[in-house]
Design an enzyme around this catalytic site. Structure first.
Site, PDB file in Angstrom:
ATOM      1  N   ASN A  11      67.951   8.558  56.593  1.00  0.00           N
ATOM      2  CA  ASN A  11      68.643   8.124  55.470  1.00  0.00           C
ATOM      3  C   ASN A  11      68.958   9.514  54.918  1.00  0.00           C
ATOM      4  OD1 ASN A  11      69.455   7.496  52.840  1.00  0.00           O
ATOM      5  ND2 ASN A  11      67.306   6.950  52.122  1.00  0.00           N
ATOM      6  N   LYS A  13      70.915  10.163  52.174  1.00  0.00           N
ATOM      7  CA  LYS A  13      70.753  10.018  50.966  1.00  0.00           C
ATOM      8  C   LYS A  13      72.192  10.843  50.497  1.00  0.00           C
ATOM      9  CE  LYS A  13      66.041   9.837  50.502  1.00  0.00           C
ATOM     10  NZ  LYS A  13      64.758  10.069  49.761  1.00  0.00           N
ATOM     11  N   HIS A  97      66.617   0.327  47.917  1.00  0.00           N
ATOM     12  CA  HIS A  97      65.785   1.775  48.001  1.00  0.00           C
ATOM     13  C   HIS A  97      65.226   2.176  46.617  1.00  0.00           C
ATOM     14  CE1 HIS A  97      64.947   5.955  48.558  1.00  0.00           C
ATOM     15  NE2 HIS A  97      64.906   5.776  49.609  1.00  0.00           N
ATOM     16  N   GLU A  99      65.296   4.772  45.065  1.00  0.00           N
ATOM     17  CA  GLU A  99      66.133   5.488  44.368  1.00  0.00           C
ATOM     18  C   GLU A  99      67.308   4.699  43.741  1.00  0.00           C
ATOM     19  OE1 GLU A  99      66.912   8.450  47.280  1.00  0.00           O
ATOM     20  OE2 GLU A  99      64.812   9.102  47.167  1.00  0.00           O
ATOM     21  N   GLU A 167      58.097   1.742  51.506  1.00  0.00           N
ATOM     22  CA  GLU A 167      58.149   3.030  51.067  1.00  0.00           C
ATOM     23  C   GLU A 167      57.509   3.359  49.731  1.00  0.00           C
ATOM     24  OE1 GLU A 167      61.784   5.191  53.129  1.00  0.00           O
ATOM     25  OE2 GLU A 167      62.513   4.211  51.229  1.00  0.00           O
ATOM     26  N   GLY A 173      59.931  12.047  49.662  1.00  0.00           N
ATOM     27  CA  GLY A 173      60.521  13.422  49.219  1.00  0.00           C
ATOM     28  C   GLY A 173      59.166  14.321  48.601  1.00  0.00           C
ATOM     29  N   SER A 211      58.098  10.699  53.337  1.00  0.00           N
ATOM     30  CA  SER A 211      57.587  11.923  53.796  1.00  0.00           C
ATOM     31  C   SER A 211      57.053  11.736  55.231  1.00  0.00           C
ATOM     32  CB  SER A 211      56.437  12.555  53.020  1.00  0.00           C
ATOM     33  OG  SER A 211      56.922  13.071  51.775  1.00  0.00           O
ATOM     34  N   GLY A 233      64.518  13.268  54.274  1.00  0.00           N
ATOM     35  CA  GLY A 233      64.570  14.754  54.657  1.00  0.00           C
ATOM     36  C   GLY A 233      64.591  15.203  56.033  1.00  0.00           C
TER      37      GLY A 233
HETATM   38  P1  PGA Z   1      61.578  11.085  52.685  1.00  0.00           P
HETATM   39  O1  PGA Z   1      62.602   9.869  52.223  1.00  0.00           O
HETATM   40  O2  PGA Z   1      61.467  10.917  54.051  1.00  0.00           O
HETATM   41  O3  PGA Z   1      62.607  12.420  52.367  1.00  0.00           O
HETATM   42  O4  PGA Z   1      60.483  11.050  51.783  1.00  0.00           O
HETATM   43  C1  PGA Z   1      62.550   8.742  52.777  1.00  0.00           C
HETATM   44  C2  PGA Z   1      63.330   7.583  52.008  1.00  0.00           C
HETATM   45  O5  PGA Z   1      63.490   7.848  50.862  1.00  0.00           O
HETATM   46  O6  PGA Z   1      63.977   6.939  52.713  1.00  0.00           O
END
Ligand code: PGA
Length: 251
Positions: A11, A13, A97, A99, A167, A173, A211, A233
């Protein structure tokens, strides 16, 4: 019931410009050299979906959107329909998601309508759920995740058209991850919930996200009922993403 095929999805983002397509090409090169058993997907920003789908055509790496509108078309400035994503070459779309839930006040009902839109358009919906740190600290994780799952999955969900990503909001993140026991507990509860509601509940793929990095992927991906990962990330660079694919993608 056939064994669940692992699925690793990146992803991106709100990251990635045209030049970043080079990372998709680099990933395709690695896949060509050593074909993983896992199904692979990348969800770039909407502006790159069509170009990435063209870049990755025939490589076995699928492309996905990060969100879609519930309606197929209409007066919704700035929004993107599931049909438009499909037309651009996507095969997946993330829905719900955290976010999106936070930044755009998406409720379980919104997420359910979006997942339904994904199915209508012929996309696989990757439905995301997860608790906040306050909810975990209050011992509400299983209650919260089960309720999100019940509310966010439409009745037409099947193992073929829907994937669930767990998640934890506090792990996204942050570099923090739940323990393997915590992941196992939530995934077992989700599996139970799916089996109770859907005839093919055993077949739904359950991803862990938050993460996931090259150094923790192996242990997280080995947890029971973890069928793959949703990676933020660490999916931006092919060299970081590849070891995560290796952790689940090769037997
Ligand atoms: P992250 O994000 O691997 O950067 O923690 C995961 C996600 O939000 O899908």
């Amino acid at each position: 019931m056939a064994a669940r095929r692992p699925l690793i999805v990146g992803n991106w983002k709100m990251n990635g410009l045209t030049a970043s397509l080079g990372e998709a090409t680099a990933l395709a090169g690695k896949v060509k050299a050593q074909t993983p058993a896992a199904e692979l997907g990348l969800c770039p920003p909407a502006t790159l979906v069509a170009a990435m789908a063209a870049t990755l055509k025939g490589t076995g790496i699928g492309v996905g959107g990060q969100d879609c509108h519930a309606k197929a078309s209409g007066a919704h400035t700035g929004d993107i329909s599931a049909e438009a994503l499909k037309d651009a070459g996507a095969i997946y779309v993330l829905t719900g998601h955290s976010e999106r839930r936070t930044d755009h006040a998406e409720t379980d009902a919104t997420v359910r309508a979006k997942a339904q839109a994904a199915h209508r358009a012929g996309l696989i919906a990757i439905v995301c759920v997860g608790e906040t740190l306050a909810q975990r600290d209050a011992n509400e994780t299983l209650k919260v995740v089960s309720a999100q799952l019940r509310g966010s999955l439409p009745d037409d969900a099947t193992a073929a058209n829907t994937v669930v990503a767990y998640e934890p909001v506090w792990a996204i993140g942050t570099g923090r991850t739940p323990t393997e026991a915590q992941v196992a507990e939530v995934h077992a509860a989700m599996r139970q919930e799916l089996k109770a509601r859907f005839d093919d509940g055993e077949g739904f793929r359950l991803l862990y996200g938050g993460s996931v990095k090259p150094d923790n992927a192996k242990s997280l991906m080995a947890v029971a009922d973890v069928d793959g990962a949703l990676v933020g990330g660490a999916s931006l660079k092919a060299n970081d993403f590849w070891p995560i694919i290796e952790a689940k993608g090769f037997k």
